[in-house]
Design an enzyme around this catalytic site. Structure first.
Site, mmCIF file in Angstrom:
data_model
loop_
_atom_site.group_PDB
_atom_site.id
_atom_site.type_symbol
_atom_site.label_atom_id
_atom_site.label_comp_id
_atom_site.label_asym_id
_atom_site.label_seq_id
_atom_site.Cartn_x
_atom_site.Cartn_y
_atom_site.Cartn_z
ATOM 1 N N ARG A 173 61.645 69.928 49.167
ATOM 2 C CA ARG A 173 61.079 69.730 50.242
ATOM 3 C C ARG A 173 61.807 68.816 51.299
ATOM 4 O O ARG A 173 61.895 68.415 52.413
ATOM 5 C CB ARG A 173 59.682 69.384 50.503
ATOM 6 N N ARG A 177 70.281 62.531 52.646
ATOM 7 C CA ARG A 177 71.265 62.430 53.780
ATOM 8 C C ARG A 177 72.307 61.262 53.702
ATOM 9 O O ARG A 177 71.855 60.216 53.099
ATOM 10 C CB ARG A 177 70.581 62.330 55.139
ATOM 11 N N ARG A 250 45.262 69.221 43.884
ATOM 12 C CA ARG A 250 45.014 67.676 44.379
ATOM 13 C C ARG A 250 44.200 67.909 45.676
ATOM 14 O O ARG A 250 44.466 68.484 46.390
ATOM 15 C CB ARG A 250 46.398 67.204 44.414
ATOM 16 N N ARG A 280 49.846 56.313 50.758
ATOM 17 C CA ARG A 280 50.581 56.096 51.992
ATOM 18 C C ARG A 280 49.321 55.588 53.113
ATOM 19 O O ARG A 280 48.115 55.648 52.909
ATOM 20 C CB ARG A 280 51.389 57.076 52.786
ATOM 21 N N GLU A 301 45.400 56.499 52.456
ATOM 22 C CA GLU A 301 45.362 58.153 51.787
ATOM 23 C C GLU A 301 45.570 57.781 50.145
ATOM 24 O O GLU A 301 46.327 57.325 49.662
ATOM 25 C CB GLU A 301 46.445 58.745 52.039
ATOM 26 N N TYR A 349 52.095 76.105 48.240
ATOM 27 C CA TYR A 349 52.419 74.811 48.889
ATOM 28 C C TYR A 349 53.015 75.428 50.361
ATOM 29 O O TYR A 349 54.180 75.630 50.104
ATOM 30 C CB TYR A 349 53.298 74.031 48.249
ATOM 31 N N ASP A 351 53.659 74.783 54.633
ATOM 32 C CA ASP A 351 53.504 74.012 56.070
ATOM 33 C C ASP A 351 52.857 74.940 57.130
ATOM 34 O O ASP A 351 53.041 76.177 57.004
ATOM 35 C CB ASP A 351 55.033 73.651 56.380
HETATM 36 N N1 UDP Z 1 57.415 62.065 47.494
HETATM 37 C C1 UDP Z 1 57.823 60.873 46.626
HETATM 38 N N2 UDP Z 1 57.926 59.627 47.341
HETATM 39 C C2 UDP Z 1 57.606 59.765 48.930
HETATM 40 C C3 UDP Z 1 57.494 61.018 49.590
HETATM 41 C C4 UDP Z 1 57.252 62.030 48.794
HETATM 42 O O1 UDP Z 1 57.705 60.990 45.239
HETATM 43 O O2 UDP Z 1 57.870 58.677 49.314
HETATM 44 C C5 UDP Z 1 57.305 63.425 46.598
HETATM 45 C C6 UDP Z 1 55.773 63.652 46.484
HETATM 46 O O3 UDP Z 1 55.602 64.324 45.241
HETATM 47 C C7 UDP Z 1 55.469 64.801 47.405
HETATM 48 C C8 UDP Z 1 56.848 65.244 47.581
HETATM 49 O O4 UDP Z 1 57.951 64.409 47.486
HETATM 50 O O5 UDP Z 1 54.445 65.558 46.968
HETATM 51 C C9 UDP Z 1 57.116 66.180 49.032
HETATM 52 O O6 UDP Z 1 56.780 65.134 50.007
HETATM 53 P P1 UDP Z 1 56.355 65.626 51.343
HETATM 54 O O7 UDP Z 1 56.425 64.415 52.326
HETATM 55 O O8 UDP Z 1 56.952 66.880 51.833
HETATM 56 O O9 UDP Z 1 54.851 65.547 51.010
HETATM 57 P P2 UDP Z 1 53.468 66.180 51.818
HETATM 58 O O10 UDP Z 1 53.635 65.375 53.223
HETATM 59 O O11 UDP Z 1 53.504 67.536 51.991
HETATM 60 O O12 UDP Z 1 52.278 65.414 51.099
#
Ligand code: UDP
Length: 367
Positions: A173, A177, A250, A280, A301, A349, A351
């Site tokens: 996902r 870059r 989860r 976060r 969170e 999963y 969006d």
């Molecule tokens: N992830 C991580 N560190 C970060 C952000 C994301 O390890 O700082 C991993 C984590 O396993 C997450 C996945 O990357 O479930 C996808 O991230 P995304 O931001 O798409 O998750 P969402 O916003 O859907 O919770």
């Protein structure tokens, strides 16, 4: 006249209802177990600060599909918004998704894009050809050091299991870059609805032939015989009363805090260290930079396993789950009058834009 029953008023249910309601001969009943419409996209103004709060976690609308972008704007004014996420690791603030700034800061270098690409290629584990899980995917793309700093701890906190047990698709996902672009998403259309998400759902469902029953939980005792078709958007295992076992999800929960002025200076900051219990912090006023508010409200969170009373968020899709899922999928094939649609009913999963796109496609067969 045709009668339709829709279970759930998140985007799947709301889009199907909205599409079906265009035909005045259709009568649509929606059952919603919560006391509000909109599922996890629900937003409301915080009573103390008047800030628009994303009650179940922030939703930034982003899509590569112009049709879906145009469709959603029938129900709201989208204000362009770029999510620029930061990650704190060992008391240092980095830029996400991993980009040239992150790489240079982390390795204390000043590489240009070409040099950075070569550098990462050298530290990435090239011997992994077909990554079988999240960890292998990360090691193949960014190598051990960046993986351990930004993904290992965060992912263990978010998913409650070893990253090696999770599917590689979760990591895919996120982009990596080799320039200074720190836009969290790659999609060309990105925004936040000016008046929040709830008003989108209100507009979608504002039709004489749609009736919504809130606080109404669907279960197997509900009489389906009077309906021409049923759209079920709840968890697939719950529909079958968990007869083949429970699928693992989860869930997340939030700790709400207030502060003066500006707490963290950004909408989202991730916490990568495993010792910090939350994943976060979302500071909601930064999702509406066009508004001004004196005070601020922010959510820490946390993530945990879903129990009886919790709202399922993320399908884990561990191998044991996929075995259970295949049994439910076989069962559902016999149910021609029922369509299983959306994140929970298909256990994927997804969006928002995926959910909307699939609902629009499915609705075509019924208009
Ligand atoms: N992830 C991580 N560190 C970060 C952000 C994301 O390890 O700082 C991993 C984590 O396993 C997450 C996945 O990357 O479930 C996808 O991230 P995304 O931001 O798409 O998750 P969402 O916003 O859907 O919770």
């Amino acid at each position: 006249m045709k009668k339709y029953l829709i279970i759930g008023s998140g985007f799947s249910g709301a889009v199907i209802a909205e599409q079906l309601s265009k035909n005045p001969d259709n009568k649509i009943l929606i059952l919603e177990e919560r006391n509000h419409i909109g599922g996890n996209c629900y937003t409301e103004r915080d009573k103390e600060t008047n800030i628009m709060v994303h009650k179940y976690g922030p939703h930034i609308f982003n899509t590569d599909n112009e049709g879906i972008w145009n469709y959603i704007q029938n129900f709201c004014e989208m204000i362009p918004f770029v999510n620029r996420v930061k990650s704190i690791y060992k008391s240092e603030v980095y830029s996400l998704p991993i980009n040239l700034h992150t790489i240079n800061q982390f390795f204390k270098k000043n590489l240009n894009p070409r040099e950075a690409k070569l550098f990462i290629e050298n530290i990435a584990q090239k011997n992994i050809v077909e990554p079988q899980n999240f960890e292998e995917q990360a090691l193949k793309f960014i190598g051990k050091d960046l993986y351990e700093a930004f993904f290992f701890g965060y992912t263990k906190k978010q998913w409650g299991c070893e990253p090696s047990e999770l599917p590689a698709s979760i990591l895919k996902r996120l982009p990596v870059r080799f320039n200074y672009n720190d836009n969290y998403y790659n999609n060309p259309f990105q925004g936040i609805p000016k008046e929040g998400y709830t008003s989108i759902f209100e507009k979608m469902l504002d039709s004489e032939n749609i009736e919504v029953l809130l606080n109404t939980k669907f279960d197997e005792s509900y009489d389906l015989s009077g309906f021409d078709h049923i759209f079920y958007t709840g968890p697939i295992d719950a529909f079958f009363n968990y007869k083949h076992g429970k699928l693992s999800y989860r869930t997340v929960f939030f700790e709400k805090h207030f502060s003066e002025d500006d707490y963290q200076g950004n909408a989202v900051i991730n916490y990568a260290d495993p010792e910090i219990p939350y994943t976060r912090i979302h500071e909601h006023k930064h999702f509406t930079p066009w508004e001004s508010h004196e005070k601020t409200v922010y959510f820490k969170e946390f993530s945990k396993e879903t129990e009886e009373e919790d709202i399922p968020y993320y399908p884990k899709r561990l191998s044991k789950d996929l075995e259970i899922l295949s049994k439910y999928e076989t069962e559902k094939e016999g149910l021609e009058k029922i369509t299983f649609i959306g994140r929970l009913a298909t256990y994927r999963y997804m969006d928002m834009h995926h959910v909307i796109g699939e609902a629009l496609e499915i609705a075509k067969d019924f208009i």
